[in-house]
Scaffold this motif. Structure first.
Motif, PDB file in Angstrom:
ATOM      1  N   LEU A  28       0.624  -5.429  11.853  1.00 33.63           N
ATOM      2  CA  LEU A  28      -0.627  -6.162  11.992  1.00 33.63           C
ATOM      3  C   LEU A  28      -1.672  -5.372  12.773  1.00 33.63           C
ATOM      4  O   LEU A  28      -2.440  -5.942  13.558  1.00 33.63           O
ATOM      5  N   MET A  29      -1.702  -4.080  12.580  1.00 33.61           N
ATOM      6  CA  MET A  29      -2.711  -3.233  13.216  1.00 33.61           C
ATOM      7  C   MET A  29      -2.765  -1.931  12.433  1.00 33.61           C
ATOM      8  O   MET A  29      -1.935  -1.679  11.559  1.00 33.61           O
ATOM      9  N   GLU A  30      -3.758  -1.104  12.730  1.00 32.94           N
ATOM     10  CA  GLU A  30      -3.868   0.186  12.057  1.00 32.94           C
ATOM     11  C   GLU A  30      -2.896   1.175  12.677  1.00 32.94           C
ATOM     12  O   GLU A  30      -2.833   1.337  13.893  1.00 32.94           O
ATOM     13  N   PHE A  31      -2.121   1.848  11.820  1.00 30.26           N
ATOM     14  CA  PHE A  31      -1.092   2.764  12.301  1.00 30.26           C
ATOM     15  C   PHE A  31      -1.135   4.048  11.481  1.00 30.26           C
ATOM     16  O   PHE A  31      -1.155   4.016  10.247  1.00 30.26           O
ATOM     17  N   ALA A  32      -1.175   5.189  12.166  1.00 32.13           N
ATOM     18  CA  ALA A  32      -1.192   6.482  11.486  1.00 32.13           C
ATOM     19  C   ALA A  32       0.220   6.811  11.030  1.00 32.13           C
ATOM     20  O   ALA A  32       1.051   7.298  11.801  1.00 32.13           O
ATOM     21  N   CYS A  33       0.508   6.525   9.751  1.00 36.85           N
ATOM     22  CA  CYS A  33       1.863   6.727   9.233  1.00 36.85           C
ATOM     23  C   CYS A  33       2.224   8.204   9.183  1.00 36.85           C
ATOM     24  O   CYS A  33       1.370   9.045   8.891  1.00 36.85           O
ATOM     25  N   PRO A  34       3.488   8.529   9.435  1.00 35.54           N
ATOM     26  CA  PRO A  34       3.941   9.922   9.244  1.00 35.54           C
ATOM     27  C   PRO A  34       3.908  10.269   7.761  1.00 35.54           C
ATOM     28  O   PRO A  34       3.860   9.379   6.909  1.00 35.54           O
ATOM     29  N   ARG A  35       3.912  11.556   7.454  1.00 34.98           N
ATOM     30  CA  ARG A  35       3.847  11.975   6.056  1.00 34.98           C
ATOM     31  C   ARG A  35       5.003  11.411   5.232  1.00 34.98           C
ATOM     32  O   ARG A  35       4.828  10.985   4.104  1.00 34.98           O
ATOM     33  N   PHE A  44      -2.070  -4.018   7.851  1.00 30.80           N
ATOM     34  CA  PHE A  44      -3.326  -4.742   7.818  1.00 30.80           C
ATOM     35  C   PHE A  44      -4.418  -3.776   8.280  1.00 30.80           C
ATOM     36  O   PHE A  44      -4.710  -3.652   9.467  1.00 30.80           O
ATOM     37  N   THR A  45      -4.995  -3.059   7.338  1.00 28.05           N
ATOM     38  CA  THR A  45      -6.054  -2.109   7.649  1.00 28.05           C
ATOM     39  C   THR A  45      -6.891  -1.872   6.405  1.00 28.05           C
ATOM     40  O   THR A  45      -6.386  -1.969   5.281  1.00 28.05           O
ATOM     41  N   SER A  46      -8.149  -1.554   6.601  1.00 29.79           N
ATOM     42  CA  SER A  46      -9.028  -1.244   5.472  1.00 29.79           C
ATOM     43  C   SER A  46      -9.033   0.251   5.173  1.00 29.79           C
ATOM     44  O   SER A  46      -9.651   0.689   4.199  1.00 29.79           O
ATOM     45  N   ASN A  47      -8.353   1.036   5.999  1.00 25.92           N
ATOM     46  CA  ASN A  47      -8.308   2.483   5.807  1.00 25.92           C
ATOM     47  C   ASN A  47      -7.156   2.878   4.893  1.00 25.92           C
ATOM     48  O   ASN A  47      -6.075   2.289   4.944  1.00 25.92           O
ATOM     49  N   TYR A  48      -7.382   3.903   4.091  1.00 24.56           N
ATOM     50  CA  TYR A  48      -6.345   4.402   3.190  1.00 24.56           C
ATOM     51  C   TYR A  48      -5.238   5.075   3.989  1.00 24.56           C
ATOM     52  O   TYR A  48      -5.488   5.823   4.934  1.00 24.56           O
ATOM     53  N   CYS A  49      -3.986   4.787   3.600  1.00 18.50           N
ATOM     54  CA  CYS A  49      -2.835   5.402   4.260  1.00 18.50           C
ATOM     55  C   CYS A  49      -1.880   5.892   3.176  1.00 18.50           C
ATOM     56  O   CYS A  49      -1.321   5.078   2.424  1.00 18.50           O
ATOM     57  N   PRO A  50      -1.678   7.201   3.028  1.00 20.99           N
ATOM     58  CA  PRO A  50      -0.817   7.743   1.970  1.00 20.99           C
ATOM     59  C   PRO A  50       0.588   7.150   1.987  1.00 20.99           C
ATOM     60  O   PRO A  50       1.234   7.100   3.038  1.00 20.99           O
ATOM     61  N   GLY A  51       1.031   6.643   0.840  1.00 21.67           N
ATOM     62  CA  GLY A  51       2.381   6.135   0.717  1.00 21.67           C
ATOM     63  C   GLY A  51       2.618   4.772   1.326  1.00 21.67           C
ATOM     64  O   GLY A  51       3.746   4.292   1.378  1.00 21.67           O
ATOM     65  N   GLU A 207      11.411   3.935  -5.495  1.00 24.46           N
ATOM     66  CA  GLU A 207      11.174   5.184  -6.215  1.00 24.46           C
ATOM     67  C   GLU A 207       9.898   5.134  -7.060  1.00 24.46           C
ATOM     68  O   GLU A 207       9.189   6.118  -7.193  1.00 24.46           O
ATOM     69  N   ASN A 208       9.609   3.973  -7.662  1.00 27.92           N
ATOM     70  CA  ASN A 208       8.448   3.902  -8.557  1.00 27.92           C
ATOM     71  C   ASN A 208       7.492   2.768  -8.208  1.00 27.92           C
ATOM     72  O   ASN A 208       6.805   2.226  -9.058  1.00 27.92           O
ATOM     73  N   HIS A 209       7.458   2.408  -6.936  1.00 28.30           N
ATOM     74  CA  HIS A 209       6.538   1.358  -6.484  1.00 28.30           C
ATOM     75  C   HIS A 209       5.091   1.840  -6.588  1.00 28.30           C
ATOM     76  O   HIS A 209       4.769   2.973  -6.217  1.00 28.30           O
ATOM     77  N   MET A 210       4.220   0.983  -7.104  1.00 32.95           N
ATOM     78  CA  MET A 210       2.807   1.319  -7.213  1.00 32.95           C
ATOM     79  C   MET A 210       2.097   0.928  -5.907  1.00 32.95           C
ATOM     80  O   MET A 210       1.999  -0.253  -5.565  1.00 32.95           O
ATOM     81  N   ILE A 211       1.629   1.938  -5.162  1.00 34.20           N
ATOM     82  CA  ILE A 211       0.949   1.693  -3.887  1.00 34.20           C
ATOM     83  C   ILE A 211      -0.348   0.924  -4.137  1.00 34.20           C
ATOM     84  O   ILE A 211      -1.137   1.265  -5.027  1.00 34.20           O
ATOM     85  N   GLN A 212      -0.586  -0.108  -3.318  1.00 33.99           N
ATOM     86  CA  GLN A 212      -1.771  -0.947  -3.475  1.00 33.99           C
ATOM     87  C   GLN A 212      -2.595  -0.952  -2.196  1.00 33.99           C
ATOM     88  O   GLN A 212      -2.048  -0.986  -1.090  1.00 33.99           O
ATOM     89  N   ASN A 213      -3.912  -0.933  -2.369  1.00 31.14           N
ATOM     90  CA  ASN A 213      -4.850  -1.058  -1.245  1.00 31.14           C
ATOM     91  C   ASN A 213      -5.799  -2.197  -1.597  1.00 31.14           C
ATOM     92  O   ASN A 213      -6.696  -2.050  -2.425  1.00 31.14           O
ATOM     93  N   ILE A 214      -5.594  -3.357  -0.962  1.00 31.57           N
ATOM     94  CA  ILE A 214      -6.267  -4.592  -1.359  1.00 31.57           C
ATOM     95  C   ILE A 214      -7.236  -5.057  -0.275  1.00 31.57           C
ATOM     96  O   ILE A 214      -6.933  -5.029   0.918  1.00 31.57           O
TER      97      ILE A 214
END
Length: 232
Positions: A28-35, A44-51, A207-214
């Motif tokens: 429930l906050m913005e988190f800089a995910c590891p690669r 819960f963030t409006s910023n794009y996060c890879p993966g 393995e084949n989940h479609m990443i969503q940014n809503i």
């Protein structure tokens, strides 16, 4: 749990993975995910996060609607009460003021190091000392607005006759405050359902989940803390 600390979030996720305590996590906050993500995450963030799936309220449109509403009520001296963890909301407020060609007065913007109702209480004390006060305030979240209203009322400032106030989030107590609070509704039941649905899908199809940014739209709920500006 984490006090908006990236290090604490990272450590907690590592612990969950290491001890096999969770198959997925909603943050429930913005988190800089590891690669390389060790576990399916929804943020819960409006910023794009890879993966990483993300979901957020369209705060910009909600704040624009609120500022436009105040402008239609005749307010030109509009302020904002914020804190260090709500910079995006402050940025959205400044953008809305600019888009609506409303003059921005920096002395009407109050940024606190405190949290929740204490922010509003501190801000109200500040505004009470101003010779030229704002006629309307937008608050970073409802608890801030309720804290400000409490101090204003205790000092003879009537809501909304003397100053209009809008909160954000539409918490349950907002509708039942001493003056029912006008607010921007953000986290809907539908939004939470979509969040859980995304996480479950990611857990089942890693393995084949479609990443969503809503982005989910906000709406202004008008109650009793806003009114047309009074002629001086």
């Amino acid at each position: 749990l984490c006090g908006f600390s990236q290090e604490k979030v990272s450590a907690l996720i590592d612990k969950l993975v290491e001890d096999e305590l969770a198959d997925g996590v909603i943050i429930l906050m913005e988190f800089a995910c590891p690669r390389r993500l060790q576990i399916p995450l929804v943020q819960f963030t409006s910023n794009y996060c890879p993966g990483c799936d993300t979901i957020a309220s369209d705060m910009e449109s909600g704040i624009l609607e609120a500022v436009r509403y105040l402008s239609e009520l005749g307010h030109r001296k509009i302020g904002f009460i914020s804190e260090k963890n709500t910079q995006q909301k402050l940025d959205a407020f400044r953008s809305a003021m600019g888009r609506l060609a409303l003059a921005q007065n920096e002395k009407y913007v109050f940024i606190s190091d405190k949290r929740f109702a204490a922010i509003g209480e501190e801000a109200a004390d500040y505004y009470l000392k101003l010779a030229d006060r704002p006629t309307a305030l937008l608050c970073a979240y409802d608890e801030v607005a309720l804290g400000a209203i409490h101090v204003f009322q205790n000092n003879g400032v009537h809501i909304p006759e003397n100053i209009s106030i809008i909160g954000i989030n539409d918490i349950p107590s907002a509708a039942y405050a001493s003056v029912p609070l006008t607010t921007i509704s953000t986290y809907s039941v539908e939004m939470m359902q979509q969040c859980v649905k995304m996480l479950l899908d990611h857990m089942k199809k890693q393995e084949n989940h479609m990443i969503q940014n809503i982005r989910v739209g906000c709406r202004l709920i008008v109650r009793d803390t806003t009114a047309r500006v009074r002629e001086e």
